[in-house]
Write an enzyme that holds these catalytic residues in place. Structure first.
Site, PDB file in Angstrom:
ATOM      1  N   GLY A 215       0.819  -1.392  -0.096  1.00 52.82           N
ATOM      2  CA  GLY A 215      -0.022  -0.150  -0.021  1.00 52.82           C
ATOM      3  C   GLY A 215       1.253   1.252   0.137  1.00 52.82           C
ATOM      4  O   GLY A 215       2.137   1.412  -0.342  1.00 52.82           O
ATOM      5  N   ASN A 216       0.164   2.252   0.527  1.00 54.71           N
ATOM      6  CA  ASN A 216       1.023   3.285   0.275  1.00 54.71           C
ATOM      7  C   ASN A 216       0.110   4.410   1.210  1.00 54.71           C
ATOM      8  O   ASN A 216      -0.831   4.287   2.061  1.00 54.71           O
ATOM      9  CB  ASN A 216       0.972   4.177  -0.682  1.00 54.71           C
ATOM     10  CG  ASN A 216      -0.545   4.492  -1.428  1.00 54.71           C
ATOM     11  OD1 ASN A 216      -0.931   4.889  -1.207  1.00 54.71           O
ATOM     12  ND2 ASN A 216      -0.401   3.641  -2.947  1.00 54.71           N
TER      13      ASN A 216
END
Ligand code: CTP
Length: 413
Positions: A215-216
């Protein structure tokens, strides 16, 4: 825009149905206020169905909410069509013995009237004096047209056609906005009326196994602010939301001008944005899309075995590139770039290169770092268009950056 359409008792009321319909189709909130007499020509059910709002002629409904004053004060525009000789006389005299009269007295919005009556009544000195008084007070008078009248006569007195009434009414609002200069309160600005916008927001998550993902740090705040700003300014916004932080979607969920669709992975976001873009005037890709995903997602939790693990990764679809490739005629495509840079020049140069590589009409570039960009409520951005120039800069709240984005889009279109 919040529009009140007053209808007085003339046969031309049937044409006003088209006026209401055109305004609703263009995304305006329309409240119809007929007089008792008007309902003899077109009934409440028709007005309610077309405007999608309850209709009353009485000042005594919803007294607790002061409805009789609320309609006038909330209105951005009041149209009276048809305006009979009787209603024009009452307006000139300030008579407020029905909901329409009260609404007209309570409003400071532009008022546009479309007279309709027999030629003899139009020509009468009393009507002409009333029209002169109303014009003097700033009321916009559209028509009447010259032509066949009910009853076989011909002459001035026909209500002008619905599209002419709508055009005159919107022009009256534009004129008022221009006279007043740029509105200070952005909530009052309705300069994106009727625009269909698709906005992606948040960060995608690419699953690795049932408990892990790539993810980020995107919170989704900037993208959601872009959708809310568009809808506040009159657009219909379709927000495709990947993962966003808790509470970030709140404003969008409550907004009547926004529809929300969820998408978890880059592939899901691609499908959703692509479908929505086929009917959009503007697409803004504010989502932080994972560049890589795991081709073989494990069905079981990957366990520690010999101390190291290797993940095979494949590139995700470049959604923006796909949008540019399939761009509809007249569609504006806006990308985002979150860049780390040591100087303003480097930031700008990276932005110029990415804008050209992506082929978008406008690239919003913001600087990110460990302490910058993500999770914060403040942001700073540069906007670069196809001329490779920085056409605008904005800093402050994410809403302020969103408004600057829409200003730049408007200039481009
Ligand atoms: N984007 C996209 N699809 C992807 C990756 C990014 O549509 N698979 C969009 C983002 O939503 C953003 C723009 O492309 O609007 C730029 O994102 P960025 O990650 O900066 O672009 P990349 O092409 O991944 O550039 P870089 O080589 O700098 O990582």
């Amino acid at each position: 825009m919040f529009v009140v359409v007053g209808v007085s008792g003339g046969i031309a009321a049937y044409k006003t149905v088209q006026v209401v319909r055109a305004l609703v189709t263009n995304g305006h909130e329309v409240h119809v206020v007929p007089t008792e007499d008007a309902l003899r020509f077109v009934g409440t059910a028709t007005w309610e169905a077309i405007s999608r709002h309850p209709v009353t002629t009485s000042v005594h409904d919803d007294v607790a909410e002061v409805r009789h004053v609320a309609l006038g004060t909330q209105a951005d525009l009041v149209i009276v069509a048809p305006a009979t000789a009787n209603t024009l006389a009452k307006m000139a005299a300030g008579i407020s013995d029905n909901l329409l009269g009260v609404t007209i007295l309570a409003t400071t919005a532009p008022v546009v009237v479309a007279p309709a009556m027999h030629t003899a009544m139009w020509d009468h000195a009393a009507t002409q004096a009333n029209i002169a008084t109303l014009r003097e007070r700033g009321v916009h008078v559209v028509g009447p047209a010259d032509g066949p009248l009910t009853g076989g006569d011909s002459g001035p007195g026909r209500m002008v056609e619905p599209d002419e009434i709508v055009a005159a009414a919107l022009a009256a609002v534009d004129e008022q906005t221009t006279d007043a200069g740029a509105p200070h309160d952005r909530d009052d600005l309705r300069d994106l009326d009727g625009l269909r916008a698709v906005v992606s927001a948040g960060g995608t998550r690419e699953p690795i196994d049932p408990v892990r993902y790539l993810g980020n740090r995107s919170s989704g705040r900037q993208g959601v602010a872009v959708a809310v700003a568009a809808a506040d300014r009159g657009a219909r916004a379709h927000l495709v939301a990947a993962h966003v932080d808790d509470g970030v979607l709140g404003d969008a969920e409550r907004h009547p001008g926004i529809t929300i669709e969820r998408a978890g992975t880059a592939a899901e976001l691609d499908t959703a944005v692509r479908a929505a873009a086929s009917e959009a005037d503007v697409v803004v890709m504010a989502a932080a899309v994972a560049d890589f995903s795991v081709p073989e997602v494990s069905d079981v939790k990957i366990r520690k075995e010999d101390g190291t693990i290797t993940l095979d990764l494949v590139e995700t679809p470049d959604i923006l590139a796909g949008l540019v490739e399939r761009r509809r005629p007249g569609q504006t495509i806006v990308g985002f770039a979150a860049e780390t840079a040591d100087s303003d020049d480097e930031l700008r140069e990276r932005g110029v290169r990415k804008r050209a590589r992506k082929g978008v009409d406008l690239l919003t570039v913001n600087r990110v770092g460990w302490q910058q960009g993500f999770e914060a409520t403040e942001n700073a951005a540069l906007f670069i268009d196809g001329t490779d120039e920085v056409v605008a800069e904005a800093s402050g709240s994410k809403r302020a950056v969103a408004d600057a984005l829409w200003d730049a889009v408007r200039r481009l279109r």
